[in-house]
Design a protein around this motif. Sequence first.
Motif, PDB file in Angstrom:
ATOM      1  N   ASP A   1       3.962  -0.357 -14.016  1.00 52.98           N
ATOM      2  CA  ASP A   1       4.588  -0.180 -12.599  1.00 52.98           C
ATOM      3  C   ASP A   1       3.921  -1.680 -12.048  1.00 52.98           C
ATOM      4  OD1 ASP A   1       6.345   1.472 -12.540  1.00 52.98           O
ATOM      5  OD2 ASP A   1       5.157   3.078 -12.057  1.00 52.98           O
TER       6      ASP A   1
ATOM      7  N   GLN B   1       8.220  -3.141   4.599  1.00 55.52           N
ATOM      8  CA  GLN B   1       7.036  -2.879   5.719  1.00 55.52           C
ATOM      9  C   GLN B   1       7.315  -3.729   7.002  1.00 55.52           C
ATOM     10  OE1 GLN B   1       3.803  -4.745   3.382  1.00 55.52           O
ATOM     11  NE2 GLN B   1       3.653  -3.012   1.915  1.00 55.52           N
TER      12      GLN B   1
ATOM     13  N   ARG C   1       0.792  -1.309   0.074  1.00 56.86           N
ATOM     14  CA  ARG C   1      -0.006  -0.009  -0.005  1.00 56.86           C
ATOM     15  C   ARG C   1       0.876   1.299  -0.142  1.00 56.86           C
ATOM     16  NH1 ARG C   1      -4.392   0.010   4.893  1.00 56.86           N
ATOM     17  NH2 ARG C   1      -4.903  -1.704   3.157  1.00 56.86           N
ATOM     18  N   ARG C   2       2.004   1.393   0.827  1.00 52.16           N
ATOM     19  CA  ARG C   2       2.868   2.423   0.821  1.00 52.16           C
ATOM     20  C   ARG C   2       3.639   2.560  -0.481  1.00 52.16           C
ATOM     21  NH1 ARG C   2       7.147   2.064   5.436  1.00 52.16           N
ATOM     22  NH2 ARG C   2       5.121   2.270   6.744  1.00 52.16           N
ATOM     23  N   TYR C   3       3.834   1.557  -1.262  1.00 53.63           N
ATOM     24  CA  TYR C   3       4.583   1.581  -2.456  1.00 53.63           C
ATOM     25  C   TYR C   3       3.734   2.215  -3.571  1.00 53.63           C
ATOM     26  CZ  TYR C   3       6.490   0.028  -6.962  1.00 53.63           C
ATOM     27  OH  TYR C   3       6.919  -0.169  -8.236  1.00 53.63           O
TER      28      TYR C   3
ATOM     29  N   LEU D   1       1.448   9.626  -5.492  1.00 52.38           N
ATOM     30  CA  LEU D   1       1.724  10.859  -5.303  1.00 52.38           C
ATOM     31  C   LEU D   1       2.546  11.372  -6.376  1.00 52.38           C
ATOM     32  CD1 LEU D   1       1.625  13.198  -3.578  1.00 52.38           C
ATOM     33  CD2 LEU D   1       3.650  12.087  -2.229  1.00 52.38           C
ATOM     34  N   ILE D   2       3.427  10.515  -6.734  1.00 53.99           N
ATOM     35  CA  ILE D   2       4.290  10.809  -7.977  1.00 53.99           C
ATOM     36  C   ILE D   2       3.625  11.191  -9.060  1.00 53.99           C
ATOM     37  CG2 ILE D   2       6.423  10.224  -9.519  1.00 53.99           C
ATOM     38  CD1 ILE D   2       7.677   8.679  -6.997  1.00 53.99           C
ATOM     39  N   TYR D   3       2.849  10.292  -9.635  1.00 49.67           N
ATOM     40  CA  TYR D   3       2.081  10.731 -10.882  1.00 49.67           C
ATOM     41  C   TYR D   3       1.218  11.659 -10.684  1.00 49.67           C
ATOM     42  CZ  TYR D   3       3.671   6.074 -12.944  1.00 49.67           C
ATOM     43  OH  TYR D   3       4.414   5.153 -13.621  1.00 49.67           O
TER      44      TYR D   3
ATOM     45  N   GLY E   1       0.874   3.964  -2.955  1.00 53.54           N
ATOM     46  CA  GLY E   1       0.631   5.260  -2.666  1.00 53.54           C
ATOM     47  C   GLY E   1       1.705   6.334  -2.843  1.00 53.54           C
ATOM     48  N   ARG E   2       2.979   5.952  -2.828  1.00 54.81           N
ATOM     49  CA  ARG E   2       3.987   6.689  -3.165  1.00 54.81           C
ATOM     50  C   ARG E   2       4.132   6.942  -4.686  1.00 54.81           C
ATOM     51  NH1 ARG E   2       7.542   4.372  -0.593  1.00 54.81           N
ATOM     52  NH2 ARG E   2       8.434   2.869  -2.235  1.00 54.81           N
ATOM     53  N   LYS E   3       3.934   6.058  -5.526  1.00 52.06           N
ATOM     54  CA  LYS E   3       3.647   5.982  -6.883  1.00 52.06           C
ATOM     55  C   LYS E   3       2.507   6.920  -7.330  1.00 52.06           C
ATOM     56  CE  LYS E   3       6.955   3.276  -8.578  1.00 52.06           C
ATOM     57  NZ  LYS E   3       7.731   3.749  -9.703  1.00 52.06           N
TER      58      LYS E   3
END
Length: 331
Positions: A312, A330, A2-4, A10-12, A6-8
């Motif tokens: 991705d 995690q 989920r964190r991975y 945000l970047i997009y 979520g970060r992606k």
Amino acid sequence: MRRYFGRKLLIYGLTFFVAVTVNWMIPRFMPGDPVASMVARANVTKPEAVEAMRAYYTSLFGLDQPLWQQYLNFWGALLRGDFGVSIWLFPTPVSDVITQAVPYTLALIVPSVLLSWVVGNRFGAYAARRKLLDNTVLPVGYVLTAMPYMWLAVLLAWAFGVILGWFPVAGGYSFSMRPNWSMTFVLDLVHHWALPFLSLFLVALGGWAIGMRNMIIYELESDYSNYLSALGAPSRLIRRYAFRNAVLPQITGLALQLGVLVAGALVTEIVFAYPGLGSLILKAIQNKDFFLLQGAFLFIVLGVLIANFIIDIVYVVVDPRTRAGMAGAQA
């Protein structure tokens, strides 16, 4: 996981914001006055009528407001799904104009990208362990991947369209036909689609074949391949492991090259006068249609970002090392 993602996301999201902002800025820094072009096409001779039309269209399109207000209005309309009205095809909404062109562009990009990637990787893998193929695929691949999309498109149009007369060199379908779902019209579509598709397919094919050929050779000479060979593992099993590891950088390369492939498709459409987004962007520039240009660029930006996000996800699915790293982070 989920964190991975979520970060992606945000970047997009940040990339989308910057890309849309630049997309809004580009037409407004282009030379020329879209309203003046629109009034000129009306062939009005009376000065008072010209001024009245200029004032009306300037107010209608919001061009009489400060730039910061136009920028905020643009985001407000975008969040409502309103892309504005085309200046060139007034009063047709931009969304309607783009909707007519998008199927043609997708019909070129999706098959050419996927088929060139699959076929190129297979040919590259075979060439890595067959000398005859290696002596032919590698030089041909270098020639193909060095060709500009537009130049190859012109060559194909000249050879197979003008000289041999096998394929048409312009349009998405014959001018004597109207779009329908008949088999005759579908075959005519394919006939016009063949050369633009072939030009995109061949250029991309060479790059994927060379990349896979080099990666397979590297993997077959790696420590794990030598170790499996020393244990007496079948060569087919070793090649299978080598192909699985070699295909991972090719997936990453697909994400990195997607923008280049889309740009090549747009240029190819212009060469063949194919009625996709490339031809639409050219018409929008020629007619100084801010809103149509923004809408076309916005669709391209969204398409490339969504495709990269899908890649991705695929990479996480096919690469167990990525999943293990995410689980370790995690923990």
